[in-house]
Design a protein around this motif. Structure first.
Motif, PDB file in Angstrom:
ATOM      1  N   LEU A  74       0.830  -1.210   0.000  1.00  0.00           N
ATOM      2  CA  LEU A  74       0.000   0.000   0.000  1.00  0.00           C
ATOM      3  C   LEU A  74       0.868   1.265   0.000  1.00  0.00           C
ATOM      4  N   ARG A  75       1.926   1.253   0.792  1.00  0.00           N
ATOM      5  CA  ARG A  75       2.823   2.423   0.841  1.00  0.00           C
ATOM      6  C   ARG A  75       3.490   2.657  -0.516  1.00  0.00           C
ATOM      7  N   ARG A  76       3.967   1.593  -1.145  1.00  0.00           N
ATOM      8  CA  ARG A  76       4.608   1.748  -2.459  1.00  0.00           C
ATOM      9  C   ARG A  76       3.615   2.278  -3.486  1.00  0.00           C
ATOM     10  N   ASP A  80       3.923   5.688  -5.589  1.00  0.00           N
ATOM     11  CA  ASP A  80       3.840   5.718  -7.053  1.00  0.00           C
ATOM     12  C   ASP A  80       2.830   6.758  -7.520  1.00  0.00           C
ATOM     13  N   ARG A  81       1.688   6.852  -6.814  1.00  0.00           N
ATOM     14  CA  ARG A  81       0.658   7.846  -7.189  1.00  0.00           C
ATOM     15  C   ARG A  81       1.195   9.261  -7.030  1.00  0.00           C
ATOM     16  N   GLU A  86      -0.414   6.615 -13.109  1.00  0.00           N
ATOM     17  CA  GLU A  86      -1.851   6.621 -13.388  1.00  0.00           C
ATOM     18  C   GLU A  86      -2.485   5.254 -13.106  1.00  0.00           C
ATOM     19  N   GLU A  87      -1.663   4.283 -12.732  1.00  0.00           N
ATOM     20  CA  GLU A  87      -2.163   2.926 -12.520  1.00  0.00           C
ATOM     21  C   GLU A  87      -3.121   2.879 -11.334  1.00  0.00           C
TER      22      GLU A  87
END
Length: 106
Positions: A74-76, A80-81, A86-87
């Motif tokens: 969840l942290r990664r 990334d966001r 955009e994933e």
């Protein structure tokens, strides 16, 4: 805390017995050491009440562990966001599950 507690079918009043509840979160983290499936499930404590649940919203208290399989994932994903990814991150939640009833607190 009258704003938190067990989701009641109508969410209009406090239930007779204070009850704590949890939901199970399922995340598709990919290959991991916990088994052959790419999913991890963990129980978390909602901090939102029944009215929010009925409107389709559930705020969850999650303690992030650096070496935690699901919380690390969840942290990664959050990192990334922030970096412009955009994933979409998908998790699944179970319906609320009664954890504890404490009649002496009424």
């Amino acid at each position: 805390d009258l704003k938190r507690g067990t989701p009641h079918p109508r969410g209009r009043a406090r239930m007779a017995d204070p009850i704590t509840w949890h939901v199970t979160m399922l995340g598709e983290v990919g290959p991991n050491d916990e088994g052959p499936l790419p999913w991890i499930e963990r129980d978390y404590t909602p901090v939102s009440g029944a009215a929010e649940w009925e409107r389709g919203r559930c705020d969850i208290l999650i303690k992030i562990y650096d070496d935690g399989v699901l919380t690390g994932w969840l942290r990664r994903r959050a990192d990334d966001r922030r970096d412009g990814s955009e994933e979409t991150t998908r998790v699944w939640l179970s319906k609320p599950i009664r954890t504890l009833s404490v009649p002496s607190l009424v």
